[in-house]
Design an enzyme around this catalytic site. Sequence first.
Site, PDB file in Angstrom:
ATOM      1  N   ARG A   1      -2.482 -87.905   3.033  1.00 13.51           N
ATOM      2  CA  ARG A   1      -1.938 -86.598   2.654  1.00 13.51           C
ATOM      3  C   ARG A   1      -1.397 -85.925   3.914  1.00 13.51           C
ATOM      4  O   ARG A   1      -2.148 -85.425   4.738  1.00 13.51           O
ATOM      5  CB  ARG A   1      -3.050 -85.757   2.001  1.00 13.51           C
TER       6      ARG A   1
ATOM      7  N   HIS B   1      -4.536 -79.777   1.882  1.00  9.55           N
ATOM      8  CA  HIS B   1      -5.044 -80.093   0.541  1.00  9.55           C
ATOM      9  C   HIS B   1      -4.292 -79.297  -0.517  1.00  9.55           C
ATOM     10  O   HIS B   1      -3.818 -79.844  -1.509  1.00  9.55           O
ATOM     11  CB  HIS B   1      -6.536 -79.776   0.473  1.00  9.55           C
TER      12      HIS B   1
ATOM     13  N   TYR C   1      -9.506 -79.037  10.700  1.00  7.04           N
ATOM     14  CA  TYR C   1     -10.423 -80.178  10.629  1.00  7.04           C
ATOM     15  C   TYR C   1      -9.750 -81.528  10.904  1.00  7.04           C
ATOM     16  O   TYR C   1     -10.437 -82.531  11.080  1.00  7.04           O
ATOM     17  CB  TYR C   1     -11.094 -80.239   9.249  1.00  7.04           C
TER      18      TYR C   1
END
Length: 375
Positions: free
Chosen positions: A267, A271, A280
């Site tokens: 990805r 998200h 992160y």
Amino acid sequence: MIQLLAPDGTRTPHDEFDAVLDGSAGGGGDDDLQTPERLRGYYRDMVMIRAADLEATSLQRQGQLGLWASALGQEAAQIGAGHASRAHDYLVPTYREHGVAWARGIEPWRLLEMFRGISHGGWDPAELRTHPYMIVLGSQAPHAVGYAMGLQRDGLVGTGDRDTDTAVLALFGDGASSEGEVAESFTFAASFQAPTVFYTQNNQWAISVPTAVQSRVPLAQRSRGWGIPSVRVDGNDVLAVMGAVRSALDAARAGEGPRFIEAVTYRMAAHTTSDDASRYRPGAEEQEWAEKDPILRLRRHLEQLGEIGEDYVKRCDEEGHDLAMQLHHHIHGMEDPDPVMIFDHVYAEPHPVVDAEREQYLEYAAQFEDEETAR
């Protein structure tokens, strides 16, 4: 992990998948999925859906969409899966299957209307054989298995008739594969040999949780305890995805039971638009996966075959830009519906509880009208 197209576009033969792709397996010789014309079509599909995806993110930032879940970087995993299914198969997606939707003939504006909060479904699932988007993690799996068990009871599995036999493709992410609903679906699918293909796109992150934390072994192994055969493929390789999905669906239709596929992809975006991946995810990882871009990979392969030129690439880019502008103007030009409409289609027939709730809402809304009049 099975790979037919390397990042540099080099093609590696694979006996089983090559036979599936060129149609020589199962007597389907008229269904060659890897002709130069079709390969160029997959390239165009990926370019188009990426352009729509990027525009949708921009529209959300402009306040035109409530949320957007980008599929940036997962184009091959989705276009490949969508085109590998047959028209009468039934697909059960998550909320990120924009490429699958494109391959099934669902226009991007229908997706954007859902994320704007105007459309409650987006399309007729019976007509397009594709279930509405589902946001509850893992919920696709039991729905898909239930539908597949219904196909068995209708005599639409294992007849040997290519135009009759039907399978179900259940799509979900790596995070959803950790949900109990998926494990329960494995149980039912294995017990009843339901014609279900479980297809997970491992995009490396369940929001901020890496795959290594979710599972100590490859996700492809998760189904094997149920006796469900599985395969792990390069999800940025459109041909490997198509070979795996077509092969699994063929087996499910023939009455050979369920299959599980892990498509390893990435990805590239956050998200959703409410997430900040930079908190992160290391930049070095993003750069590493950028070199594996599925669109660039297929373009390199076509260049090696001498089947694509700069004119075609430019035309695809222009068509992608035109699509993005169409979506921009369509969404900006939309008017919000009357909120009362939300009560109109809860049940097919009038219902006293819904009628009472409608009246309560109208009384509530009237308070603000009275205040405006008083001013």
